[in-house]
Scaffold this motif. Structure first.
Motif, mmCIF file in Angstrom:
data_model
loop_
_atom_site.group_PDB
_atom_site.id
_atom_site.type_symbol
_atom_site.label_atom_id
_atom_site.label_comp_id
_atom_site.label_asym_id
_atom_site.label_seq_id
_atom_site.Cartn_x
_atom_site.Cartn_y
_atom_site.Cartn_z
ATOM 1 N N GLY A 179 -3.528 -12.056 2.836
ATOM 2 C CA GLY A 179 -2.510 -12.342 3.801
ATOM 3 C C GLY A 179 -1.480 -11.327 3.766
ATOM 4 O O GLY A 179 -1.679 -10.214 3.033
ATOM 5 N N LEU A 180 -0.482 -11.320 4.383
ATOM 6 C CA LEU A 180 0.683 -10.478 4.339
ATOM 7 C C LEU A 180 1.484 -10.500 2.910
ATOM 8 O O LEU A 180 1.886 -11.661 2.528
ATOM 9 N N ARG A 181 1.633 -9.381 2.276
ATOM 10 C CA ARG A 181 2.120 -9.608 0.791
ATOM 11 C C ARG A 181 3.348 -9.220 0.749
ATOM 12 O O ARG A 181 4.072 -8.561 1.913
ATOM 13 N N PRO A 182 4.125 -9.512 -0.363
ATOM 14 C CA PRO A 182 5.662 -9.577 -0.630
ATOM 15 C C PRO A 182 6.197 -8.126 -0.796
ATOM 16 O O PRO A 182 6.714 -7.916 -1.854
ATOM 17 N N ASN A 186 3.757 -4.208 4.369
ATOM 18 C CA ASN A 186 2.402 -5.244 3.965
ATOM 19 C C ASN A 186 1.574 -5.121 5.328
ATOM 20 O O ASN A 186 0.365 -5.502 5.231
ATOM 21 N N ASP A 187 2.059 -4.472 6.516
ATOM 22 C CA ASP A 187 1.239 -4.341 7.644
ATOM 23 C C ASP A 187 -0.013 -3.405 7.231
ATOM 24 O O ASP A 187 -1.236 -3.611 7.579
ATOM 25 N N VAL A 188 0.401 -2.096 6.706
ATOM 26 C CA VAL A 188 -0.834 -1.162 6.161
ATOM 27 C C VAL A 188 -1.710 -1.903 5.058
ATOM 28 O O VAL A 188 -2.894 -1.465 5.020
ATOM 29 N N VAL A 189 -1.177 -2.679 4.264
ATOM 30 C CA VAL A 189 -1.872 -3.393 3.240
ATOM 31 C C VAL A 189 -2.806 -4.321 3.939
ATOM 32 O O VAL A 189 -4.146 -4.150 3.535
ATOM 33 N N ILE A 190 -2.890 -5.089 4.756
ATOM 34 C CA ILE A 190 -3.416 -6.138 5.286
ATOM 35 C C ILE A 190 -4.648 -5.306 6.275
ATOM 36 O O ILE A 190 -5.497 -5.596 6.208
ATOM 37 N N LEU A 191 -4.104 -4.194 6.738
ATOM 38 C CA LEU A 191 -5.105 -3.453 7.536
ATOM 39 C C LEU A 191 -6.167 -2.819 6.617
ATOM 40 O O LEU A 191 -7.119 -2.561 6.938
ATOM 41 N N THR A 192 -5.541 -2.273 5.372
ATOM 42 C CA THR A 192 -6.474 -1.581 4.535
ATOM 43 C C THR A 192 -7.544 -2.579 4.180
ATOM 44 O O THR A 192 -8.712 -2.286 3.964
#
Length: 291
Positions: A179-182, A186-192
């Motif tokens: 999910g989206l991280r704190p 976090n958008d580029v994290v979930i896309l990764t």
């Protein structure tokens, strides 16, 4: 309970009265109409609640939830995602606008690509607070369909293509992520994480209008940290260092083969972390000096 629709649009909002009406109408007027709209109101104190209730009364596809406490934008996005019942999920911001064919074109792209395509996204234009187009993003050649995770990661990180987070996801794949991280970014994290799981499909039409304006909560300096992680002490949050760690974790938690994991970690390091070393240095300076 009615049958689950093919598409869930997750639209969290907090005090979004200025643009919410236009955003909701752009979702409701999609040419692909078999959808649900998860409209999640994070204890707004302006006219947002009245706008939400009015639209919900007019459109049975809207599932309106009002929370009694503002738990922050990150929590609201993740909660809306958990409530989604569709086979595909689109995340939506309460100030962006979808052109009418957005969902239809993205659904077609996912179907044409088969299960190996996990995210479809259209080309994007930037609009200002008054709705005027100010920029055509240079995304016509953005290749999210490369064959390996490390190539896909390097492609969108190098392009800083965070707007892809507002594309259309396969819901079953999205639920395998954290999910989206704190953290900011976090958008580029979930896309990764999604890039570790499959290919992205580009819709060549400009169907997404992403609004950038001075009053949005997620783009106001230190308030970015509060938006994504309410209650955090900005001085000691180390947001850029945390983002680097989350990007590496996005790879290591994705169960890639060892060789591909190593190449993907290298892609994160060379295309994102190293070019942004000044941000990490700034985290340290802020903690030491308070500035």
């Amino acid at each position: 309970m009615t049958a689950a629709p093919p598409v869930s649009v997750c639209l969290p909002v907090y005090n979004g009265e200025r643009y919410l009406e236009e955003t909701l109408l752009s979702v409701r007027e999609q040419t692909f109409g078999d959808l649900e709209i998860v409209l999640s109101d994070n204890a707004s104190t302006d006219a947002t609640t009245e706008i939400c209730r009015s639209h919900a009364a007019d459109d049975p596809r809207i599932r309106y939830v009002r929370h009694d406490v503002n738990r922050g934008g990150l929590w609201n996005f993740n909660d809306a995602m958990r409530r989604a019942r569709g086979r595909t999920v689109k995340l939506a911001a309460a100030d962006d606008v979808l052109r009418p064919r957005f969902l239809e074109a993205c659904v077609d792209a996912l179907e044409a690509g088969g299960p190996g395509v996990v995210l479809a996204y259209p080309r994007t234009q930037i609009i200002d607070g008054d709705g005027h187009v100010t920029e055509d993003l240079n995304d016509a050649d953005l290749r999210g369909d490369r064959s390996t995770p490390h190539e896909r990661i390097a492609e969108f990180l190098r392009a800083q293509a965070a707007h892809l987070v507002f594309g259309l996801y396969r819901a079953d794949v999205l639920r395998t992520t954290r999910g989206l991280r704190p953290t900011i970014g976090n958008d580029v994290v979930i896309l990764t994480e999604m890039a570790c799981r499959g290919r992205f499909a580009l819709v060549p039409e400009q169907l997404f209008l992403q609004r950038r304006h001075a009053t949005q909560f997620s783009a106001q300096g230190a308030r970015q940290v509060q938006f994504h992680a309410p209650g955090k002490d900005v001085r000691f949050d180390f947001p850029h260092a945390r983002l680097a760690g989350e990007l590496w974790s996005a790879v290591t938690t994705s169960r890639l083969p060892a060789g591909e994991a190593a190449r993907s970690l290298a892609a994160v390091t060379t295309t994102w972390v190293v070019p942004r070393w000044r941000g990490v240095a700034g985290d340290v300076r802020r903690a030491v000096t308070g500035r």
